[in-house]
Write a protein that holds these residues in place. Structure first.
Motif, PDB file in Angstrom:
ATOM      1  N   PRO B  82       0.820  -1.229   0.000  1.00 29.52           N
ATOM      2  CA  PRO B  82       0.000   0.000   0.000  1.00 29.52           C
ATOM      3  C   PRO B  82       0.850   1.274   0.000  1.00 29.52           C
ATOM      4  N   LYS B  89      -2.118   2.709  -2.024  1.00 24.52           N
ATOM      5  CA  LYS B  89      -2.850   1.736  -2.824  1.00 24.52           C
ATOM      6  C   LYS B  89      -3.645   0.848  -1.895  1.00 24.52           C
ATOM      7  N   ASP B  94      -5.715  -5.543  -7.458  1.00 22.64           N
ATOM      8  CA  ASP B  94      -6.624  -4.821  -8.339  1.00 22.64           C
ATOM      9  C   ASP B  94      -6.563  -5.495  -9.713  1.00 22.64           C
TER      10      ASP B  94
END
Lengths: 270, 245
Positions: B82, B89, B94
Protein backbone atom coordinates in the motif's frame (compact mmCIF):
# COMPACT_ATOMS: atom_id res chain seq x y z
CA UNK A 1 -10.26 -20.78 -20.65
CA UNK A 2 -8.65 -23.16 -23.09
CA UNK A 3 -8.80 -26.77 -22.01
CA UNK A 4 -12.09 -28.10 -20.76
CA UNK A 5 -11.96 -30.71 -18.04
CA UNK A 6 -13.46 -33.13 -20.53
CA UNK A 7 -10.89 -32.71 -23.24
CA UNK A 8 -7.75 -32.36 -21.13
CA UNK A 9 -5.08 -34.96 -21.74
CA UNK A 10 -5.48 -37.35 -24.63
CA UNK A 11 -7.70 -35.39 -27.00
CA UNK A 12 -5.56 -32.23 -27.09
CA UNK A 13 -2.57 -34.43 -27.92
CA UNK A 14 -4.42 -35.95 -30.89
CA UNK A 15 -5.72 -32.56 -31.83
CA UNK A 16 -2.23 -31.13 -31.66
CA UNK A 17 -0.88 -33.79 -34.01
CA UNK A 18 -3.76 -33.28 -36.44
CA UNK A 19 -3.44 -29.47 -36.47
CA UNK A 20 0.35 -29.68 -36.80
CA UNK A 21 -0.01 -32.07 -39.72
CA UNK A 22 -2.42 -29.70 -41.44
CA UNK A 23 -0.11 -26.75 -40.77
CA UNK A 24 2.80 -28.61 -42.35
CA UNK A 25 0.61 -28.88 -45.46
CA UNK A 26 -0.11 -25.15 -45.33
CA UNK A 27 -3.70 -25.34 -44.18
CA UNK A 28 -5.90 -25.23 -41.08
CA UNK A 29 -8.79 -27.17 -39.53
CA UNK A 30 -11.35 -24.94 -41.23
CA UNK A 31 -9.41 -24.65 -44.47
CA UNK A 32 -8.20 -21.09 -43.93
CA UNK A 33 -4.83 -19.67 -44.93
CA UNK A 34 -2.48 -18.82 -42.04
CA UNK A 35 -3.15 -15.09 -42.40
CA UNK A 36 -6.88 -15.38 -43.00
CA UNK A 37 -9.45 -14.47 -40.35
CA UNK A 38 -12.84 -16.11 -40.03
CA UNK A 39 -15.97 -14.56 -41.50
CA UNK A 40 -16.64 -11.33 -39.63
CA UNK A 41 -20.07 -9.79 -39.43
CA UNK A 42 -20.95 -6.84 -37.24
CA UNK A 43 -24.47 -5.73 -36.42
CA UNK A 44 -24.36 -2.21 -35.06
CA UNK A 45 -27.15 -0.87 -32.87
CA UNK A 46 -28.32 -4.35 -31.90
CA UNK A 47 -29.42 -3.13 -28.46
CA UNK A 48 -31.34 0.12 -29.01
CA UNK A 49 -31.65 0.55 -25.24
CA UNK A 50 -27.88 0.99 -25.03
CA UNK A 51 -26.22 4.24 -26.10
CA UNK A 52 -24.16 2.21 -28.55
CA UNK A 53 -23.89 -1.49 -29.30
CA UNK A 54 -22.58 -4.09 -31.69
CA UNK A 55 -23.09 -7.81 -32.09
CA UNK A 56 -19.99 -9.46 -33.52
CA UNK A 57 -19.80 -12.85 -35.17
CA UNK A 58 -16.24 -13.93 -35.81
CA UNK A 59 -16.70 -17.41 -37.17
CA UNK A 60 -18.70 -19.11 -34.44
CA UNK A 61 -17.44 -16.79 -31.72
CA UNK A 62 -20.17 -14.36 -30.78
CA UNK A 63 -19.70 -11.30 -28.60
CA UNK A 64 -22.12 -8.52 -27.78
CA UNK A 65 -20.70 -5.18 -26.73
CA UNK A 66 -22.84 -2.45 -25.23
CA UNK A 67 -21.89 1.13 -24.46
CA UNK A 68 -23.64 3.10 -21.73
CA UNK A 69 -22.85 6.74 -21.09
CA UNK A 70 -23.72 8.78 -18.01
CA UNK A 71 -22.46 11.88 -16.19
CA UNK A 72 -19.88 11.38 -13.44
CA UNK A 73 -17.01 13.00 -11.59
CA UNK A 74 -13.65 13.21 -13.41
CA UNK A 75 -10.46 11.73 -11.96
CA UNK A 76 -8.54 14.41 -10.00
CA UNK A 77 -5.47 14.05 -12.28
CA UNK A 78 -7.50 14.44 -15.50
CA UNK A 79 -10.09 17.15 -14.68
CA UNK A 80 -10.57 18.03 -18.36
CA UNK A 81 -11.18 14.56 -19.73
CA UNK A 82 -14.09 12.17 -19.87
CA UNK A 83 -13.74 8.68 -18.44
CA UNK A 84 -13.57 5.38 -20.29
CA UNK A 85 -14.05 2.08 -18.53
CA UNK A 86 -14.12 -1.42 -19.96
CA UNK A 87 -15.51 -4.55 -18.40
CA UNK A 88 -15.85 -8.09 -19.73
CA UNK A 89 -18.09 -10.90 -18.66
CA UNK A 90 -17.60 -14.50 -19.72
CA UNK A 91 -21.22 -15.56 -19.38
CA UNK A 92 -21.59 -19.26 -18.48
CA UNK A 93 -23.90 -19.74 -21.46
CA UNK A 94 -20.93 -19.18 -23.78
CA UNK A 95 -18.91 -22.28 -22.91
CA UNK A 96 -18.99 -25.33 -20.63
CA UNK A 97 -15.71 -24.07 -19.17
CA UNK A 98 -17.06 -20.68 -18.05
CA UNK A 99 -18.38 -20.49 -14.55
CA UNK A 100 -20.67 -17.95 -12.91
CA UNK A 101 -19.18 -15.54 -10.43
CA UNK A 102 -16.98 -12.47 -10.34
CA UNK A 103 -14.64 -11.96 -13.31
CA UNK A 104 -11.62 -14.26 -13.27
CA UNK A 105 -8.19 -13.49 -14.65
CA UNK A 106 -9.21 -14.35 -18.22
CA UNK A 107 -12.10 -11.86 -18.17
CA UNK A 108 -9.92 -9.20 -16.57
CA UNK A 109 -7.15 -9.68 -19.13
CA UNK A 110 -9.70 -9.55 -21.96
CA UNK A 111 -11.19 -6.29 -20.69
CA UNK A 112 -7.79 -4.73 -20.11
CA UNK A 113 -6.42 -5.66 -23.53
CA UNK A 114 -9.51 -4.24 -25.28
CA UNK A 115 -9.34 -1.16 -23.06
CA UNK A 116 -5.64 -0.65 -23.80
CA UNK A 117 -6.24 -0.63 -27.57
CA UNK A 118 -9.13 1.85 -27.36
CA UNK A 119 -7.39 4.06 -24.80
CA UNK A 120 -3.86 4.15 -26.21
CA UNK A 121 -5.22 4.49 -29.74
CA UNK A 122 -7.20 7.54 -28.54
CA UNK A 123 -10.29 6.13 -30.23
CA UNK A 124 -12.56 8.41 -28.19
CA UNK A 125 -11.76 12.13 -27.93
CA UNK A 126 -12.13 12.26 -24.16
CA UNK A 127 -11.48 16.01 -24.06
CA UNK A 128 -14.81 16.56 -25.80
CA UNK A 129 -16.64 14.77 -23.00
CA UNK A 130 -16.30 17.47 -20.35
CA UNK A 131 -19.53 18.92 -19.01
CA UNK A 132 -17.97 21.16 -16.36
CA UNK A 133 -14.20 21.08 -15.97
CA UNK A 134 -13.08 19.32 -12.81
CA UNK A 135 -16.70 18.76 -11.75
CA UNK A 136 -18.68 16.77 -14.26
CA UNK A 137 -17.72 14.69 -17.29
CA UNK A 138 -19.28 11.93 -19.38
CA UNK A 139 -18.34 8.43 -18.32
CA UNK A 140 -18.31 5.86 -21.12
CA UNK A 141 -18.85 2.27 -20.01
CA UNK A 142 -17.90 -0.44 -22.49
CA UNK A 143 -19.38 -3.78 -21.45
CA UNK A 144 -18.27 -6.91 -23.27
CA UNK A 145 -20.65 -9.82 -23.11
CA UNK A 146 -19.32 -13.09 -24.48
CA UNK A 147 -22.21 -15.20 -25.80
CA UNK A 148 -20.53 -18.06 -27.66
CA UNK A 149 -16.87 -18.92 -27.23
CA UNK A 150 -15.14 -20.51 -30.19
CA UNK A 151 -11.74 -18.90 -29.73
CA UNK A 152 -10.14 -15.47 -30.06
CA UNK A 153 -12.24 -13.35 -27.77
CA UNK A 154 -9.69 -10.52 -27.87
CA UNK A 155 -10.43 -9.65 -31.48
CA UNK A 156 -14.19 -10.24 -31.41
CA UNK A 157 -14.45 -8.04 -28.30
CA UNK A 158 -12.09 -5.40 -29.71
CA UNK A 159 -14.09 -5.14 -32.96
CA UNK A 160 -17.35 -5.03 -31.02
CA UNK A 161 -16.08 -2.30 -28.70
CA UNK A 162 -14.91 -0.10 -31.57
CA UNK A 163 -18.11 -0.68 -33.56
CA UNK A 164 -20.29 0.06 -30.52
CA UNK A 165 -18.38 3.30 -29.85
CA UNK A 166 -18.81 4.46 -33.46
CA UNK A 167 -22.61 4.26 -33.21
CA UNK A 168 -22.93 5.57 -29.65
CA UNK A 169 -24.96 8.67 -28.84
CA UNK A 170 -24.21 10.73 -25.73
CA UNK A 171 -27.63 11.00 -24.05
CA UNK A 172 -27.29 14.63 -22.95
CA UNK A 173 -30.99 15.44 -23.15
CA UNK A 174 -31.85 12.65 -20.72
CA UNK A 175 -29.84 14.49 -18.06
CA UNK A 176 -30.99 17.96 -19.21
CA UNK A 177 -27.48 18.78 -20.36
CA UNK A 178 -28.31 20.00 -23.86
CA UNK A 179 -28.83 18.09 -27.09
CA UNK A 180 -27.75 14.51 -27.68
CA UNK A 181 -24.62 14.17 -29.80
CA UNK A 182 -22.62 11.38 -31.39
CA UNK A 183 -19.77 10.09 -29.27
CA UNK A 184 -16.64 11.75 -30.71
CA UNK A 185 -14.65 8.84 -32.14
CA UNK A 186 -11.45 10.08 -33.81
CA UNK A 187 -9.25 6.98 -34.30
CA UNK A 188 -9.89 3.34 -35.12
CA UNK A 189 -7.41 1.03 -33.37
CA UNK A 190 -7.95 -2.58 -34.45
CA UNK A 191 -6.52 -5.64 -32.68
CA UNK A 192 -5.46 -8.78 -34.50
CA UNK A 193 -4.49 -11.88 -32.53
CA UNK A 194 -2.14 -14.63 -33.65
CA UNK A 195 -1.42 -18.05 -32.23
CA UNK A 196 1.83 -19.97 -32.45
CA UNK A 197 1.26 -23.60 -33.32
CA UNK A 198 4.46 -25.57 -33.55
CA UNK A 199 6.61 -23.21 -35.58
CA UNK A 200 3.68 -21.82 -37.51
CA UNK A 201 1.82 -18.62 -36.78
CA UNK A 202 -1.87 -18.31 -37.61
CA UNK A 203 -4.22 -15.34 -37.46
CA UNK A 204 -7.51 -15.40 -35.58
CA UNK A 205 -7.19 -18.86 -33.96
CA UNK A 206 -10.41 -20.76 -33.42
CA UNK A 207 -10.99 -22.76 -30.23
CA UNK A 208 -9.29 -25.93 -31.54
CA UNK A 209 -6.20 -23.98 -32.49
CA UNK A 210 -6.24 -21.87 -29.34
CA UNK A 211 -6.38 -24.95 -27.11
CA UNK A 212 -3.14 -26.36 -28.54
CA UNK A 213 -1.31 -23.06 -29.19
CA UNK A 214 1.94 -22.50 -27.32
CA UNK A 215 1.82 -18.72 -27.42
CA UNK A 216 -0.49 -15.92 -28.42
CA UNK A 217 0.18 -12.34 -29.50
CA UNK A 218 -2.33 -9.54 -29.95
CA UNK A 219 -1.20 -6.42 -31.80
CA UNK A 220 -3.46 -3.36 -32.03
CA UNK A 221 -2.68 -0.95 -34.85
CA UNK A 222 -4.15 2.38 -35.92
CA UNK A 223 -5.36 3.61 -39.30
CA UNK A 224 -2.02 5.46 -39.60
CA UNK A 225 -0.13 2.18 -39.32
CA UNK A 226 1.12 2.90 -35.82
CA UNK A 227 1.18 0.31 -33.05
CA UNK A 228 -0.94 1.17 -30.01
CA UNK A 229 -0.96 -1.99 -27.91
CA UNK A 230 0.47 -5.47 -27.70
CA UNK A 231 -0.18 -8.38 -25.39
CA UNK A 232 1.59 -11.69 -25.46
CA UNK A 233 -0.04 -14.62 -23.70
CA UNK A 234 0.37 -18.31 -22.89
CA UNK A 235 3.58 -20.00 -21.79
CA UNK A 236 5.35 -20.35 -25.12
CA UNK A 237 7.73 -17.81 -26.64
CA UNK A 238 8.19 -15.78 -29.80
CA UNK A 239 11.42 -14.88 -31.53
CA UNK A 240 12.10 -11.27 -32.47
CA UNK A 241 11.62 -12.14 -36.16
CA UNK A 242 8.26 -13.73 -35.42
CA UNK A 243 7.12 -10.62 -33.57
CA UNK A 244 8.14 -8.46 -36.54
CA UNK A 245 6.18 -10.73 -38.87
CA UNK A 246 3.13 -10.66 -36.60
CA UNK A 247 3.15 -6.84 -36.43
CA UNK A 248 3.22 -6.59 -40.21
CA UNK A 249 0.42 -9.14 -40.63
CA UNK A 250 -1.60 -7.31 -37.99
CA UNK A 251 -1.38 -4.05 -39.94
CA UNK A 252 -2.52 -5.73 -43.17
CA UNK A 253 -5.38 -7.65 -41.62
CA UNK A 254 -6.30 -4.71 -39.37
CA UNK A 255 -6.81 -2.43 -42.37
CA UNK A 256 -9.34 -4.86 -43.87
CA UNK A 257 -11.13 -5.32 -40.55
CA UNK A 258 -11.33 -1.54 -40.10
CA UNK A 259 -13.24 -1.28 -43.38
CA UNK A 260 -15.74 -3.86 -42.16
CA UNK A 261 -16.17 -2.07 -38.81
CA UNK A 262 -16.70 1.31 -40.49
CA UNK A 263 -18.67 -0.08 -43.42
CA UNK A 264 -22.32 0.77 -44.11
CA UNK A 265 -23.20 -2.79 -44.99
CA UNK A 266 -24.07 -3.44 -41.36
CA UNK A 267 -27.65 -3.93 -40.35
CA UNK A 268 -28.95 -0.93 -38.43
CA UNK A 269 -31.96 -1.59 -36.28
CA UNK A 270 -33.95 1.31 -34.94
CA UNK B 1 1.20 6.70 -20.36
CA UNK B 2 0.34 9.71 -22.45
CA UNK B 3 -0.65 12.13 -19.70
CA UNK B 4 -0.31 15.65 -21.05
CA UNK B 5 2.33 17.87 -19.56
CA UNK B 6 4.79 20.59 -20.43
CA UNK B 7 7.67 18.68 -18.86
CA UNK B 8 10.58 18.28 -21.22
CA UNK B 9 11.77 14.70 -20.87
CA UNK B 10 14.82 14.96 -23.15
CA UNK B 11 17.09 18.00 -22.85
CA UNK B 12 18.99 19.82 -25.59
CA UNK B 13 21.99 17.54 -25.12
CA UNK B 14 19.85 14.46 -25.65
CA UNK B 15 19.96 13.50 -21.99
CA UNK B 16 17.00 12.36 -19.92
CA UNK B 17 15.70 14.06 -16.76
CA UNK B 18 17.76 11.72 -14.58
CA UNK B 19 20.85 12.43 -16.72
CA UNK B 20 20.84 9.09 -18.55
CA UNK B 21 21.50 8.49 -22.22
CA UNK B 22 18.60 7.03 -24.22
CA UNK B 23 20.05 3.50 -24.10
CA UNK B 24 21.24 3.60 -20.48
CA UNK B 25 19.77 1.53 -17.66
CA UNK B 26 19.09 2.89 -14.19
CA UNK B 27 21.43 1.58 -11.46
CA UNK B 28 20.53 -2.01 -10.54
CA UNK B 29 21.46 -3.95 -7.41
CA UNK B 30 20.64 -7.61 -6.85
CA UNK B 31 20.91 -9.88 -3.86
CA UNK B 32 20.04 -13.58 -3.72
CA UNK B 33 18.75 -15.62 -0.76
CA UNK B 34 17.56 -12.83 1.51
CA UNK B 35 14.62 -14.65 3.14
CA UNK B 36 15.06 -17.51 5.58
CA UNK B 37 11.80 -19.42 5.17
CA UNK B 38 11.30 -19.28 1.41
CA UNK B 39 12.83 -22.01 -0.78
CA UNK B 40 14.38 -19.28 -2.87
CA UNK B 41 14.40 -15.50 -2.71
CA UNK B 42 15.94 -12.39 -4.18
CA UNK B 43 15.90 -8.65 -3.71
CA UNK B 44 16.24 -6.24 -6.62
CA UNK B 45 16.76 -2.50 -6.40
CA UNK B 46 16.28 -1.00 -9.82
CA UNK B 47 16.28 2.79 -9.90
CA UNK B 48 13.78 3.61 -7.17
CA UNK B 49 12.14 0.17 -7.35
CA UNK B 50 12.59 -2.07 -4.34
CA UNK B 51 11.23 -5.55 -5.05
CA UNK B 52 11.42 -8.87 -3.23
CA UNK B 53 10.64 -12.18 -4.89
CA UNK B 54 10.17 -15.47 -3.06
CA UNK B 55 9.64 -18.98 -4.37
CA UNK B 56 7.90 -21.84 -2.59
CA UNK B 57 7.87 -25.26 -4.18
CA UNK B 58 7.55 -27.44 -6.05
CA UNK B 59 4.92 -28.56 -3.52
CA UNK B 60 1.81 -30.69 -4.03
CA UNK B 61 -0.64 -28.37 -5.74
CA UNK B 62 -3.63 -27.37 -3.71
CA UNK B 63 -6.64 -27.26 -4.16
CA UNK B 64 -6.42 -30.62 -5.91
CA UNK B 65 -8.45 -29.68 -8.98
CA UNK B 66 -5.76 -27.23 -10.08
CA UNK B 67 -3.22 -30.05 -10.39
CA UNK B 68 -2.00 -30.93 -13.86
CA UNK B 69 -1.27 -34.61 -14.49
CA UNK B 70 1.77 -33.96 -16.67
CA UNK B 71 3.36 -30.81 -15.30
CA UNK B 72 3.78 -28.35 -12.47
CA UNK B 73 1.66 -25.22 -12.43
CA UNK B 74 3.41 -21.91 -11.99
CA UNK B 75 1.52 -19.36 -9.94
CA UNK B 76 3.06 -15.93 -9.70
CA UNK B 77 1.44 -13.29 -7.54
CA UNK B 78 2.42 -9.70 -8.25
CA UNK B 79 1.52 -7.50 -5.32
CA UNK B 80 2.15 -3.86 -4.53
CA UNK B 81 2.51 -2.74 -0.94
CA UNK B 82 0.00 0.00 0.00
CA UNK B 83 2.90 2.38 0.73
CA UNK B 84 4.82 1.62 -2.47
CA UNK B 85 3.27 4.47 -4.45
CA UNK B 86 2.56 8.19 -3.88
CA UNK B 87 -1.11 7.76 -3.14
CA UNK B 88 -1.80 4.79 -0.87
CA UNK B 89 -2.85 1.74 -2.82
CA UNK B 90 -5.71 -0.24 -1.38
CA UNK B 91 -4.33 -3.61 -0.24
CA UNK B 92 -5.13 -6.68 -2.28
CA UNK B 93 -5.09 -7.39 -6.00
CA UNK B 94 -6.62 -4.82 -8.34
CA UNK B 95 -7.35 -5.57 -11.99
CA UNK B 96 -3.88 -4.51 -13.04
CA UNK B 97 -2.26 -6.87 -10.53
CA UNK B 98 -4.46 -9.75 -11.69
CA UNK B 99 -3.41 -9.20 -15.30
CA UNK B 100 0.27 -8.82 -14.42
CA UNK B 101 0.21 -11.94 -12.25
CA UNK B 102 -1.20 -13.86 -15.21
CA UNK B 103 1.34 -12.71 -17.78
CA UNK B 104 4.24 -13.08 -15.33
CA UNK B 105 3.13 -16.65 -14.48
CA UNK B 106 3.05 -17.50 -18.17
CA UNK B 107 6.44 -15.92 -18.81
CA UNK B 108 8.07 -17.80 -15.92
CA UNK B 109 6.46 -21.08 -16.91
CA UNK B 110 8.03 -20.79 -20.35
CA UNK B 111 11.50 -21.13 -18.83
CA UNK B 112 10.88 -23.73 -16.11
CA UNK B 113 11.08 -27.49 -16.78
CA UNK B 114 7.52 -27.91 -15.50
CA UNK B 115 7.25 -31.42 -16.94
CA UNK B 116 9.65 -32.65 -14.25
CA UNK B 117 7.19 -31.97 -11.43
CA UNK B 118 3.69 -33.21 -12.26
CA UNK B 119 0.85 -32.42 -9.84
CA UNK B 120 2.85 -29.74 -8.07
CA UNK B 121 2.73 -26.00 -7.89
CA UNK B 122 5.62 -23.59 -7.97
CA UNK B 123 4.49 -20.42 -6.22
CA UNK B 124 6.29 -17.18 -6.91
CA UNK B 125 5.50 -14.13 -4.81
CA UNK B 126 6.60 -10.75 -6.09
CA UNK B 127 6.23 -7.96 -3.57
CA UNK B 128 6.74 -4.42 -4.76
CA UNK B 129 7.89 -2.52 -1.67
CA UNK B 130 8.57 0.69 -3.54
CA UNK B 131 7.44 1.36 -7.10
CA UNK B 132 9.29 3.56 -9.58
CA UNK B 133 8.12 2.41 -13.05
CA UNK B 134 9.10 -0.89 -14.60
CA UNK B 135 8.00 -2.93 -11.60
CA UNK B 136 6.85 -5.94 -13.62
CA UNK B 137 10.16 -6.34 -15.41
CA UNK B 138 12.17 -5.79 -12.23
CA UNK B 139 9.84 -8.29 -10.56
CA UNK B 140 10.48 -10.90 -13.26
CA UNK B 141 14.24 -10.35 -12.93
CA UNK B 142 13.95 -10.90 -9.17
CA UNK B 143 11.65 -13.92 -9.61
CA UNK B 144 14.14 -15.49 -11.97
CA UNK B 145 16.89 -15.19 -9.34
CA UNK B 146 14.58 -16.58 -6.65
CA UNK B 147 13.74 -19.58 -8.86
CA UNK B 148 17.44 -20.25 -9.38
CA UNK B 149 18.03 -19.86 -5.64
CA UNK B 150 15.27 -22.43 -5.01
CA UNK B 151 17.13 -24.85 -7.28
CA UNK B 152 14.32 -25.11 -9.81
CA UNK B 153 15.66 -26.35 -13.15
CA UNK B 154 15.26 -23.79 -15.90
CA UNK B 155 16.12 -23.48 -19.57
CA UNK B 156 17.59 -20.04 -18.99
CA UNK B 157 17.76 -17.25 -16.43
CA UNK B 158 14.94 -15.06 -17.66
CA UNK B 159 15.41 -11.28 -17.69
CA UNK B 160 12.83 -8.51 -17.57
CA UNK B 161 13.54 -5.22 -19.27
CA UNK B 162 11.47 -2.41 -20.75
CA UNK B 163 11.97 0.23 -23.42
CA UNK B 164 9.69 2.95 -24.66
CA UNK B 165 9.33 6.34 -26.26
CA UNK B 166 9.51 9.79 -24.68
CA UNK B 167 9.58 13.13 -26.52
CA UNK B 168 9.74 11.14 -29.79
CA UNK B 169 12.97 9.41 -28.72
CA UNK B 170 13.20 5.66 -28.19
CA UNK B 171 14.63 5.08 -24.70
CA UNK B 172 15.54 2.15 -22.49
CA UNK B 173 14.09 1.51 -19.03
CA UNK B 174 11.58 4.30 -18.39
CA UNK B 175 11.57 6.05 -15.02
CA UNK B 176 8.47 7.30 -13.22
CA UNK B 177 8.14 10.64 -15.03
CA UNK B 178 8.86 9.06 -18.39
CA UNK B 179 6.27 6.38 -17.67
CA UNK B 180 3.63 8.96 -16.70
CA UNK B 181 4.29 11.52 -19.42
CA UNK B 182 5.95 9.44 -22.13
CA UNK B 183 4.44 8.18 -25.37
CA UNK B 184 4.93 4.42 -25.17
CA UNK B 185 6.13 1.60 -22.94
CA UNK B 186 7.22 -1.87 -24.05
CA UNK B 187 7.82 -4.27 -21.14
CA UNK B 188 9.52 -7.51 -22.16
CA UNK B 189 10.88 -10.70 -20.64
CA UNK B 190 13.68 -12.29 -22.58
CA UNK B 191 15.65 -15.52 -22.43
CA UNK B 192 19.17 -14.15 -22.90
CA UNK B 193 20.67 -17.35 -24.28
CA UNK B 194 18.15 -18.06 -27.05
CA UNK B 195 16.74 -14.51 -27.32
CA UNK B 196 13.22 -15.90 -27.09
CA UNK B 197 10.58 -13.44 -25.93
CA UNK B 198 8.49 -14.77 -23.05
CA UNK B 199 6.61 -11.62 -22.13
CA UNK B 200 5.71 -8.78 -24.44
CA UNK B 201 3.29 -5.98 -23.80
CA UNK B 202 3.05 -2.53 -25.26
CA UNK B 203 0.95 0.56 -24.84
CA UNK B 204 1.17 3.97 -26.40
CA UNK B 205 1.86 5.05 -29.93
CA UNK B 206 4.85 3.90 -31.96
CA UNK B 207 5.76 3.39 -35.57
CA UNK B 208 7.05 0.01 -36.67
CA UNK B 209 10.62 1.35 -36.73
CA UNK B 210 10.35 2.84 -33.25
CA UNK B 211 8.88 -0.35 -31.83
CA UNK B 212 11.49 -2.64 -33.34
CA UNK B 213 14.26 -0.27 -32.19
CA UNK B 214 12.84 -0.34 -28.67
CA UNK B 215 12.65 -4.14 -28.70
CA UNK B 216 16.25 -4.42 -29.90
CA UNK B 217 17.35 -1.98 -27.20
CA UNK B 218 15.64 -4.02 -24.48
CA UNK B 219 17.09 -7.26 -25.83
CA UNK B 220 20.59 -5.78 -25.82
CA UNK B 221 20.17 -4.55 -22.25
CA UNK B 222 18.92 -8.00 -21.24
CA UNK B 223 22.46 -9.32 -21.77
CA UNK B 224 23.84 -6.83 -19.25
CA UNK B 225 21.12 -7.55 -16.72
CA UNK B 226 21.74 -11.27 -17.18
CA UNK B 227 25.42 -10.76 -16.30
CA UNK B 228 24.37 -8.97 -13.12
CA UNK B 229 22.08 -11.88 -12.27
CA UNK B 230 24.90 -14.38 -12.72
CA UNK B 231 27.19 -12.25 -10.52
CA UNK B 232 24.51 -12.01 -7.83
CA UNK B 233 24.11 -15.79 -7.80
CA UNK B 234 27.87 -16.29 -7.64
CA UNK B 235 28.12 -13.86 -4.71
CA UNK B 236 25.78 -16.01 -2.70
CA UNK B 237 26.93 -19.46 -3.67
CA UNK B 238 30.66 -18.92 -3.89
CA UNK B 239 30.65 -17.36 -0.44
CA UNK B 240 28.82 -20.33 1.01
CA UNK B 241 31.34 -22.77 -0.41
CA UNK B 242 34.23 -20.78 1.11
CA UNK B 243 32.62 -20.85 4.54
CA UNK B 244 32.33 -24.64 4.41
CA UNK B 245 36.05 -25.10 3.79
Amino acid sequence: MTNSKFTAGVIPEMQRKYIHKLASQGTRVDGRNFDEIRKLTITKGYIPRAEGSALVNLGDTRVLVGVKIEPGTPFPDTPNMGILTTNAELAPLASPTFEPGPPGEEAIELARVVDRGIREGHAVDLEKLVIEEGEKVWVVFIDIHVLDYDGNLFDAAGYGALAALTNAIVPASRYELGDDFSLPVQHYPVPVTFAKIGNWIVADPNLDEESIASARLTVTTSEEGHINAMQKGLCGTFTYEEVQKVINMSMNIGAKVREIILGDSNVKED
Amino acid sequence: MGMKSDIKLIDDNGLRIDGRLPNQLRPIKMEVGILKRADGSAFVEWGGNKIIAAVYGPNEAYPKHVQEADKAIVRARYNMAPFSVDERKRPGPDRRAVELSKVISEALESVIFVEKYPRTSIDVYIEVLQADAGTRVAGITAASLALADAGIPMRDLIVGCAAGKVDDVVVLDLNKEEDNFGQADVPMAIMPRTKEIALLQMDGDMTYEELTTAMEMAMDAAKKIHEMQVEALKRKYIKEVDEDD
